[in-house]
Design an enzyme around this catalytic site. Structure first.
Site, short mmCIF file in Angstrom:
data_model
loop_
_atom_site.label_atom_id
_atom_site.label_comp_id
_atom_site.label_asym_id
_atom_site.label_seq_id
_atom_site.Cartn_x
_atom_site.Cartn_y
_atom_site.Cartn_z
N CYS A 2 0.85 -1.18 0.00
CA CYS A 2 0.00 0.00 0.00
C CYS A 2 0.89 1.25 0.00
O CYS A 2 1.92 1.29 0.66
CB CYS A 2 -0.95 0.10 1.19
N ARG A 27 3.74 -0.25 -5.02
CA ARG A 27 3.47 -0.82 -3.69
C ARG A 27 2.13 -1.56 -3.62
O ARG A 27 1.82 -2.20 -2.62
CB ARG A 27 3.48 0.29 -2.63
N TRP A 74 -2.94 -2.54 -1.73
CA TRP A 74 -2.67 -3.96 -1.98
C TRP A 74 -3.50 -4.69 -0.92
O TRP A 74 -3.20 -4.62 0.27
CB TRP A 74 -1.18 -4.24 -1.81
N ASN A 99 -1.53 1.91 5.95
CA ASN A 99 -0.77 0.78 5.41
C ASN A 99 -0.40 -0.10 6.60
O ASN A 99 0.12 0.39 7.60
CB ASN A 99 0.51 1.35 4.74
N GLY A 100 -0.72 -1.39 6.52
CA GLY A 100 -0.41 -2.29 7.64
C GLY A 100 -1.62 -3.15 7.95
O GLY A 100 -2.58 -3.21 7.17
N GLU A 477 17.33 -17.07 -10.33
CA GLU A 477 16.90 -15.70 -10.59
C GLU A 477 16.21 -15.60 -11.96
O GLU A 477 15.20 -14.91 -12.11
CB GLU A 477 18.11 -14.76 -10.49
N LYS A 481 12.41 -14.29 -12.35
CA LYS A 481 12.08 -13.14 -13.22
C LYS A 481 10.98 -13.52 -14.19
O LYS A 481 10.01 -12.80 -14.38
CB LYS A 481 13.29 -12.67 -14.04
N GLU A 484 7.43 -14.29 -12.41
CA GLU A 484 6.69 -13.20 -11.76
C GLU A 484 6.10 -12.20 -12.75
O GLU A 484 5.08 -11.59 -12.45
CB GLU A 484 7.53 -12.49 -10.69
N HIS A 500 17.91 -36.28 -10.33
CA HIS A 500 17.36 -36.79 -9.07
C HIS A 500 15.85 -36.52 -8.97
O HIS A 500 15.29 -36.58 -7.89
CB HIS A 500 18.10 -36.17 -7.89
N LYS A 599 5.83 -4.21 -4.81
CA LYS A 599 7.28 -4.03 -4.79
C LYS A 599 7.87 -4.30 -3.42
O LYS A 599 8.87 -4.98 -3.29
CB LYS A 599 7.62 -2.61 -5.25
O1 M6R Z 1 12.86 -5.20 -1.11
P1 M6R Z 1 13.45 -6.57 -0.93
O2 M6R Z 1 14.75 -6.73 -1.67
O3 M6R Z 1 13.58 -6.97 0.49
O4 M6R Z 1 12.40 -7.56 -1.61
C1 M6R Z 1 12.58 -8.95 -1.54
C2 M6R Z 1 11.67 -9.66 -2.51
O5 M6R Z 1 10.32 -9.39 -2.20
C3 M6R Z 1 11.93 -9.22 -3.96
O6 M6R Z 1 13.25 -9.48 -4.34
C4 M6R Z 1 10.98 -9.94 -4.93
O7 M6R Z 1 11.25 -11.30 -4.97
C5 M6R Z 1 11.08 -9.31 -6.33
N1 M6R Z 1 9.78 -9.06 -6.84
C6 M6R Z 1 11.82 -10.15 -7.30
O8 M6R Z 1 11.92 -9.55 -8.54
#
Ligand code: M6R
Length: 604
Positions: A2, A27, A74, A99-100, A477, A481, A484, A500, A599
């Site tokens: 949020c 956010r 969110w 927010n929270g 990674e 990417k 997501e 395995h 984010k």
């Molecule tokens: O802000 P942070 O680096 O702590 O965030 C951690 C993860 O939430 C963040 O890396 C998330 O996996 C990304 N969306 C990946 O692209």
């Protein structure tokens, strides 16, 4: 999650709020809303969906006024509906954005006289609770209401009886206050205020701010606190798209530049070492570190896994990497000889913040590796290092990963040079690091070529990524990417682990992306690729320039410049970022704001 924006001053507030919401949309983007106070009356407009939809709804509407609050949501409590969108208003007199999560909202409901709720949210309960405590003084109402609340909040309230005042409070959810000329901005992060002011103060947990002609900050004991003002040096231009289609592509291309910022002032070529100021340990204390723990989530954790290879190889220090969310709920063994790095782009990830607190409590030496200046993790760890990636707004993290990796490599070298890494190796590594940004540039020039390859893979439903050694985290990674932002199911695997179990998944319908750069595991990796090709898988190979042999196992191939093995992830991840990006664009996805994600994840 949020995003909150508020403003009080002399300017018309609506454009400021709307632009602020756009800046904070990363956010959360389930719904958005604004409330503006003018002539003793609060006007509110809310809409389900992204800020653009809210903006369309506002077309032709006049919301004049120089004070207001806004929110991009969110969803946690209650579905994605207009009724559940913020701001919430009580009695037409008081507006709140929050927010929270308010954990004891059910108990509070019992104590609240007004039983008419329009939403299913905990925030509306919070709003009514504050309103019930109001007896003519808005700051006092918030002060009196907060002790009754259990949970987390970053909140801002505005009351029709106080046309020049916003009151804010923080426990667990970030809030920054920007100080302009006779005007104040408040937001979940500094981005919305950067066009207007660089002078910012950050609320800490348990603090309440009264913002009118002056800014006063109190703690819960009602003492006025004097706060440091931070000058934010983020260039506003860096937070804009700069001619790119969207933030993710811009941020991928930013990497060549911001990578140099991660190295700047941290290289001692003569001694073949790094100069990392943030540890606050003497060389003697550094030599005594017996174990390193790295705690992070998502992409930050993948950078941490690369750090593990570097610390173990260069410095011979046993290194563990954990999910922040797991660390807290097991019984981690941490003591004063354990150096704990918590890594976070946002510096606000709740799981990582809680893990950092737990590690501190257990006596570990906790250091942050963080991007967002002044964020909670940066402040709470007190020591550590900023990665200098600049604002990263796309939900998919790219340049922050690169700079986290750079910082970990520098730390590993610094520890290594205090132990057994030779001067020659140190100097060779630093020289290679200095050459990386030019090599990144060479890779980025292949963008169009990678786009064509992405089009070949876009219709598969499952894609595997494999790598070995230092490229195993790269495979993780690459998969993260892709999944997501494209919603294609993707998994990253260690090449050697295929046989395995996961090999059973492989068929002509499940292509494999493999990292086969020229390093000590080259032959082993090639065998893994042959295993999947024998089962009919199409293969996209990431290979080292000049390696003609790699073509034997490739349907598609992307060549990258050669670098030292430990530094390979800095280059090898970039084509995977571009691949994920182009697949996602080809599928018509919202690249910067993928569904269900935000984010910074400020809830557990
Ligand atoms: O802000 P942070 O680096 O702590 O965030 C951690 C993860 O939430 C963040 O890396 C998330 O996996 C990304 N969306 C990946 O692209």
């Amino acid at each position: 999650m949020c995003g909150i924006v508020g403003y009080v001053g002399n300017k018309q507030v609506l454009p400021i709020l709307l632009q602020g919401l756009r800046d904070l949309e990363y956010r959360g983007y389930d719904s958005a809303g604004v409330a503006v106070l003018d002539n003793g009356k609060i006007d509110r407009v809310r809409e389900v969906g992204k800020v653009d939809k809210l903006s369309q709804k506002l077309e032709g509407k006049k919301l004049p006024g120089t004070i207001g609050v806004a929110h991009t949501r969110w969803a946690t409590h209650g579905g994605v509906t207009e009724f559940n969108a913020h701001p919430h208003i009580v009695d037409g007199r008081m507006a709140i954005v929050h927010n929270g999560i308010i954990e004891n909202y059910r108990e509070l409901k019992e104590k609240i006289q007004d039983k008419n709720y329009e939403s299913q949210t905990d925030t509306e309960v919070l709003a009514k609770w504050i309103y019930q405590n109001y007896k003519g003084d808005l700051v006092q109402a918030v002060k009196d209401a907060l002790p009754g609340i259990r949970g987390t909040y970053g909140l801002v309230v505005m009351h029709a009886d106080h046309p020049h005042q916003l009151v804010a409070a923080r426990l667990g959810s970030p809030l920054a206050v920007g100080i302009g000329e006779n005007e104040f901005y408040i937001a979940s992060d500094v981005t919305p205020m950067l066009p207007f002011t660089k002078r910012v103060t950050f609320l800490d947990d348990g603090e309440i701010a009264s913002i009118n002609s002056e800014l006063k900050i109190f703690n819960l004991r009602n003492e006025v606190i004097s706060k440091n003002i931070t000058e934010i040096d983020w260039d506003q231009a860096k937070a804009q798209k700069g001619g790119f289609e969207n933030f993710m592509l811009k941020e991928i291309f930013d990497q060549k530049e911001v990578f140099e910022d991660a190295l700047r002032g941290r290289i001692d070529m003569e001694e073949g070492t790094a100069k990392m100021g943030g540890l606050n340990l003497t060389e003697e204390e550094m030599r005594k570190v017996k174990r390193i723990m790295i705690i992070a989530e998502g992409t930050a954790r993948h950078a941490g896994l690369i750090g593990k290879y570097a610390f173990e190889r260069l410095a011979n220090i046993p290194t563990e990497v954990d999910f922040s969310s797991e660390f807290r709920y097991r019984d981690p063994i941490v003591n004063k000889d354990t150096l704990v790095f918590v890594i976070s782009q946002s510096g606000e990830t709740a799981d990582t913040l809680m893990a950092a607190r737990e590690a501190k409590r257990k006596g570990g030496q906790v250091r942050g590796i963080v991007n967002v200046v002044g964020s909670t993790i940066a402040r709470e760890t007190g020591a550590g290092t900023y990665i200098h990636a600049g604002p990263e707004l796309a939900v998919a993290s790219t340049k922050a990963y690169t700079n986290m990796t750079a910082v970990l490599l520098l730390y590993a070298l610094q520890f290594g040079r205090l132990k057994h890494t030779s001067l020659a190796t140190g100097q060779r590594m630093l020289q290679s690091l200095l050459e990386i940004s030019e090599k990144m540039n060479e890779i980025l020039k292949q963008n169009e070529e990678i786009k064509k390859i992405a089009n070949i893979y876009k219709d598969y439903k499952n894609i595997l990524f494999i790598g070995r050694g230092v490229n195993y985290p790269v495979a993780l990674e690459g998969a993260l990417k892709l999944e997501e932002i494209s919603y294609i199911h993707a998994e990253g695997l260690a090449g050697g682990a295929l046989k395995h179990g996961p090999l059973a998944l492989v068929s002509k319908d499940v292509p494999v992306v493999a990292i086969l750069t020229k390093n000590q595991l080259y032959e082993k990796m090639k065998s893994s690729i042959q295993e999947v090709r024998a089962r009919g898988a199409r293969t996209l190979i990431i290979a080292t320039q000049g390696d003609e042999e790699a073509k034997e196992v490739a349907d598609e191939i992307i060549y990258l410049p050669k670098t030292m093995e430990l530094l390979e992830p800095l280059l090898n991840t970039i084509p995977l970022q571009l691949f994920a990006y182009h697949v996602s664009v080809a599928l018509g996805r919202d690249v910067d704001r993928p569904r269900n994600l935000a984010k910074s994840v400020t809830v557990e």
